[in-house]
Design a protein around this motif. Structure first.
Motif, short mmCIF file in Angstrom:
data_model
loop_
_atom_site.label_atom_id
_atom_site.label_comp_id
_atom_site.label_asym_id
_atom_site.label_seq_id
_atom_site.Cartn_x
_atom_site.Cartn_y
_atom_site.Cartn_z
N ASN A 123 23.49 68.64 -13.69
CA ASN A 123 22.98 67.30 -13.98
C ASN A 123 21.60 67.09 -13.34
O ASN A 123 20.70 66.52 -13.97
N GLY A 124 21.45 67.56 -12.12
CA GLY A 124 20.15 67.47 -11.44
C GLY A 124 19.08 68.26 -12.18
O GLY A 124 17.93 67.81 -12.31
N ASN A 125 19.44 69.43 -12.69
CA ASN A 125 18.47 70.23 -13.44
C ASN A 125 18.01 69.51 -14.71
O ASN A 125 16.82 69.54 -15.06
N LYS A 126 18.95 68.87 -15.40
CA LYS A 126 18.60 68.12 -16.61
C LYS A 126 17.65 66.97 -16.29
O LYS A 126 16.67 66.73 -16.99
N LEU A 127 17.96 66.26 -15.20
CA LEU A 127 17.10 65.14 -14.79
C LEU A 127 15.72 65.64 -14.35
O LEU A 127 14.71 64.99 -14.62
N PHE A 128 15.67 66.78 -13.71
CA PHE A 128 14.40 67.35 -13.29
C PHE A 128 13.53 67.68 -14.50
O PHE A 128 12.33 67.41 -14.51
N LYS A 129 14.15 68.25 -15.54
CA LYS A 129 13.39 68.57 -16.77
C LYS A 129 12.84 67.32 -17.43
O LYS A 129 11.79 67.35 -18.07
N LYS A 130 13.56 66.20 -17.26
CA LYS A 130 13.10 64.92 -17.82
C LYS A 130 12.11 64.21 -16.89
O LYS A 130 11.69 63.10 -17.16
N ARG A 131 11.81 64.85 -15.77
CA ARG A 131 10.91 64.32 -14.73
C ARG A 131 11.47 63.08 -14.05
O ARG A 131 10.73 62.24 -13.54
N ASP A 132 12.79 62.95 -14.04
CA ASP A 132 13.46 61.88 -13.29
C ASP A 132 13.79 62.45 -11.91
O ASP A 132 14.90 62.88 -11.63
N TYR A 133 12.78 62.46 -11.04
CA TYR A 133 12.92 63.13 -9.76
C TYR A 133 13.89 62.43 -8.82
O TYR A 133 14.65 63.09 -8.11
N LYS A 134 13.89 61.11 -8.83
CA LYS A 134 14.83 60.39 -7.95
C LYS A 134 16.27 60.65 -8.37
O LYS A 134 17.15 60.85 -7.54
N GLY A 135 16.52 60.66 -9.67
CA GLY A 135 17.86 60.95 -10.16
C GLY A 135 18.27 62.38 -9.84
O GLY A 135 19.43 62.65 -9.48
N ALA A 136 17.31 63.31 -9.95
CA ALA A 136 17.60 64.72 -9.64
C ALA A 136 17.97 64.88 -8.17
O ALA A 136 18.93 65.59 -7.83
N ILE A 137 17.23 64.21 -7.30
CA ILE A 137 17.54 64.29 -5.87
C ILE A 137 18.93 63.74 -5.60
O ILE A 137 19.70 64.32 -4.81
#
Length: 132
Positions: free
Chosen positions: A77-91
């Motif tokens: 899930n964090g990887n998906k959010l990182f690809k979408k540039r949602d860094y806070k969500g990825a963290i």
């Protein structure tokens, strides 16, 4: 210094001083016997103690596997959010993954990368240091 050397070599020949170059008397080791009072009896496979340890080991192993599956799910899930540039969500997802399994090294490096993207260098260094 020469006088001290001669005195030392004379003492070594007389057996008064231990000589590293002369070796060790390994024959004295032949007289060693284990202390029977401190040796515990081995736990045999058909005893209740062995079965309890085996059960505990299997339960712990199953829990670790489940924790790793949970950690991997959060990591994905964090990887998906990182690809979408949602860094806070990825963290947040990577942090949840680490709560499930603290020794999941890939998650620390992923979270460090996010911290680098967010220019939070101190936190990135902390995560990288944890992995090392």
């Amino acid at each position: 210094a020469k006088a001290r050397y001669l005195q030392h070599t004379a003492q070594v020949k007389q057996g008064k001083v231990f000589n590293n170059a002369g070796g060790t008397d390994y024959q004295a080791w032949d007289f060693w016997e284990p202390d029977t009072d401190s040796d515990e009896e081995p736990i045999l496979p058909n005893t209740p103690e062995f079965k309890a340890m085996e059960k505990d080991m299997l339960e712990r192993s199953a829990k670790r596997e489940q924790d790793m599956r949970t950690s991997n799910a959060f990591k994905m899930n964090g990887n998906k959010l990182f690809k979408k540039r949602d860094y806070k969500g990825a963290i947040a997802e990577y942090t949840k993954a680490l709560e499930a399994r603290k020794d999941h090294k890939a998650v620390y490096t992923n979270r460090a990368l996010v911290y680098l993207k967010m220019k939070k260098y101190t936190k990135a260094i902390k995560d990288c240091t944890t992995v090392l």
